[in-house]
Design a protein around this motif. Structure first.
Motif, short mmCIF file in Angstrom:
data_model
loop_
_atom_site.label_atom_id
_atom_site.label_comp_id
_atom_site.label_asym_id
_atom_site.label_seq_id
_atom_site.Cartn_x
_atom_site.Cartn_y
_atom_site.Cartn_z
N PRO A 1 23.50 53.56 28.41
CA PRO A 1 23.82 52.16 28.60
C PRO A 1 25.36 52.00 28.71
CG PRO A 1 22.18 52.79 26.66
CD PRO A 1 22.88 53.95 27.22
N GLU A 2 26.09 52.93 28.24
CA GLU A 2 27.75 52.40 28.36
C GLU A 2 28.29 52.44 29.94
OE1 GLU A 2 27.32 57.04 27.68
OE2 GLU A 2 26.38 55.23 27.05
N LEU A 3 27.39 52.90 30.45
CA LEU A 3 27.62 52.96 31.84
C LEU A 3 27.25 51.55 32.78
CD1 LEU A 3 26.69 56.40 33.45
CD2 LEU A 3 28.91 55.78 32.86
N GLU A 4 26.01 50.85 31.96
CA GLU A 4 25.56 49.51 32.39
C GLU A 4 26.82 48.77 32.15
OE1 GLU A 4 22.94 48.89 34.20
OE2 GLU A 4 22.13 50.82 34.41
N ARG A 5 27.58 49.01 30.85
CA ARG A 5 28.32 48.06 30.54
C ARG A 5 29.70 48.02 31.36
NH1 ARG A 5 27.81 45.69 25.22
NH2 ARG A 5 26.16 46.38 23.94
N LEU A 6 29.76 49.51 31.69
CA LEU A 6 31.17 49.70 32.82
C LEU A 6 30.96 48.73 33.83
CD1 LEU A 6 33.71 50.76 33.10
CD2 LEU A 6 32.52 53.12 33.81
N HIS B 1 16.97 45.86 33.53
CA HIS B 1 18.55 46.51 33.84
C HIS B 1 19.52 46.12 32.70
CE1 HIS B 1 17.36 47.82 38.20
NE2 HIS B 1 16.69 46.60 38.19
N PRO B 2 19.92 47.09 31.99
CA PRO B 2 20.84 46.84 30.82
C PRO B 2 22.09 45.96 31.31
CG PRO B 2 19.95 49.08 30.73
CD PRO B 2 19.55 48.44 32.11
N ALA B 3 22.36 45.94 32.53
CA ALA B 3 23.69 45.52 32.91
C ALA B 3 23.38 43.83 32.95
CB ALA B 3 24.32 45.79 34.35
N LEU B 4 22.07 43.46 33.54
CA LEU B 4 21.65 42.17 33.46
C LEU B 4 21.72 41.74 32.20
CD1 LEU B 4 19.28 42.05 36.55
CD2 LEU B 4 21.85 41.31 36.42
N ALA B 5 21.09 42.33 31.02
CA ALA B 5 20.87 41.97 29.91
C ALA B 5 22.20 41.71 29.18
CB ALA B 5 20.08 43.07 29.02
N PHE B 6 23.04 42.64 29.36
CA PHE B 6 24.52 42.36 28.85
C PHE B 6 25.19 41.09 29.40
CE2 PHE B 6 24.57 47.33 28.29
CZ PHE B 6 23.85 47.22 27.20
N ALA B 7 24.97 40.83 30.64
CA ALA B 7 25.60 39.40 31.29
C ALA B 7 24.88 38.33 30.68
CB ALA B 7 25.41 39.58 32.80
N ARG B 8 23.33 38.60 30.35
CA ARG B 8 22.89 37.15 29.93
C ARG B 8 23.36 37.03 28.42
NH1 ARG B 8 18.36 35.57 27.15
NH2 ARG B 8 17.41 33.90 27.88
N LEU B 9 23.64 38.34 27.57
CA LEU B 9 24.18 38.02 26.45
C LEU B 9 25.63 37.38 26.38
CD1 LEU B 9 23.81 38.58 23.05
CD2 LEU B 9 24.88 40.97 23.60
N GLU B 10 26.41 37.82 27.40
CA GLU B 10 27.85 37.25 27.51
C GLU B 10 27.77 35.59 27.62
OE1 GLU B 10 31.71 37.86 30.39
OE2 GLU B 10 30.37 39.70 29.65
N ILE B 11 26.80 35.23 28.70
CA ILE B 11 26.57 33.83 29.13
C ILE B 11 26.41 33.40 27.78
CG2 ILE B 11 25.44 32.46 30.38
CD1 ILE B 11 25.11 34.75 32.50
N LEU B 12 25.21 33.60 27.15
CA LEU B 12 24.77 32.87 25.92
C LEU B 12 25.89 32.71 24.92
CD1 LEU B 12 21.22 34.82 25.36
CD2 LEU B 12 21.40 32.33 25.88
N ASP C 1 31.83 70.16 36.56
CA ASP C 1 30.40 69.85 35.82
C ASP C 1 30.14 68.60 36.62
OD1 ASP C 1 28.14 69.16 34.62
OD2 ASP C 1 29.04 69.12 32.53
N ALA C 2 29.46 68.46 37.35
CA ALA C 2 28.80 67.39 38.19
C ALA C 2 28.01 66.36 37.31
CB ALA C 2 27.92 67.58 39.45
N HIS C 3 27.62 66.89 36.03
CA HIS C 3 26.70 65.99 35.27
C HIS C 3 27.51 65.29 34.16
CE1 HIS C 3 23.34 67.43 37.52
NE2 HIS C 3 23.68 68.63 37.28
N SER C 4 28.67 65.56 34.36
CA SER C 4 29.71 65.12 32.89
C SER C 4 29.72 63.56 33.24
CB SER C 4 31.24 65.65 33.08
OG SER C 4 31.94 64.99 32.31
N VAL C 5 28.87 62.92 32.30
CA VAL C 5 29.06 61.23 31.98
C VAL C 5 30.54 60.85 31.54
CG1 VAL C 5 28.09 59.46 30.83
CG2 VAL C 5 26.68 61.29 31.14
N GLU C 6 31.26 61.76 30.86
CA GLU C 6 32.59 61.36 30.50
C GLU C 6 33.62 61.44 31.88
OE1 GLU C 6 31.13 63.72 29.14
OE2 GLU C 6 30.86 63.22 27.19
N ALA C 7 33.19 62.36 32.73
CA ALA C 7 34.28 62.33 33.91
C ALA C 7 33.58 61.07 34.90
CB ALA C 7 34.09 63.73 34.67
#
Length: 245
Positions: A161-166, A231-242, A123-129
């Motif tokens: 969004p979990e992929l952005e956190r990853l 870009h959620p990854a940048l938002a997560f990074a900013r939250l980490e910096i804060l 399954d090429a569309h498996s987010v878990e994979a």
């Protein structure tokens, strides 16, 4: 006979020609005007007059009905085959995913990686994979390959969004593994070429954070809030910096 001898003249034949025509039709097996007949009677009389053509028509009709029946069975069978194969593929994917995550839990990333690759083949569309394969590369210290796995599936990113956190976790691990200087040497030219490059922004902000330059890291991201919001990854990074302030 009844029409020819009818009491009312309006009910009789108009003339001898009409009577003769009905007599000829009767003798030839055709429909006569003296009696009201339906389509079924006319069909039976036509079949009696044309036995060969009627047999051919009947055979053709049976043949067409047979084709329709066979086609219906074939289409039904194909649908059932497709459904069964889809279910088998789903079961194989789930088995590979389970094996992969069990291996990751046992800190056996090298064994987990092929399991996730096989799950993606099913399954090429498996987010878990996708996430599992990126995590396996990350556990092996292959941060470049981990990012490449995410980049190979860009359509997943806005929906998960979990992929952005990853991605943020991979970049953080990259800074820890190679050091802030190496990360800045790689991503600095990228940001100079494209000031809106979200990965370069994130990596450089994390590099500054690793040096303890919290204010500088925050200023780098705040300088392009439009990119941070997009870009959620940048938002997560900013939250980490804060949180480090």
């Amino acid at each position: 006979c009844e029409r020819a001898m009818a009491r009312k003249s309006a009910d009789r034949y108009e003339d001898m020609t009409a009577l003769g025509e009905d007599l000829r039709a009767y003798l030839e097996g055709r429909v006569v005007r003296a009696h009201r007949t339906g389509a079924l009677v006319e069909l039976r009389k036509w079949m009696a007059r044309n036995p060969l053509a009627s047999r051919l028509a009947a055979v053709s009709l049976l043949f067409l009905l047979g084709l329709v029946a066979v086609g219906s069975v074939l289409f039904t069978s194909l649908d059932e085959v497709r459904a069964a194969e889809a279910e088998r593929s789903r079961a194989r994917r789930e088995a590979w995913l389970e094996a992969g995550f069990l291996a990751l839990g046992d800190r056996e990333a090298a064994a987990a990686r092929p399991s996730f690759e096989r799950a993606l083949l099913e399954d090429a569309h498996s987010v878990e994979a996708v996430a599992g394969l990126a995590l396996a590369h990350l556990d092996l210290g292959e941060t470049t390959m981990a990012l490449a796995v995410l980049d190979a599936h860009p359509a997943f990113r806005p929906l998960h969004p979990e992929l952005e956190r990853l991605e943020l976790a991979i970049l953080r691990a990259d800074v820890a593994r190679r050091g802030a200087d190496a990360v800045e040497a790689q991503y600095g030219p990228r940001l100079a070429a494209d000031a809106r490059d979200p990965r370069a922004l994130c990596a450089l902000a994390l590099a500054k954070l690793a040096r303890g330059q919290v204010q500088e890291a925050l200023a780098l991201l705040d300088g392009d809030m439009e990119a941070v919001l997009a870009h959620p990854a940048l938002a997560f990074a900013r939250l980490e910096i804060l949180r480090r302030l």
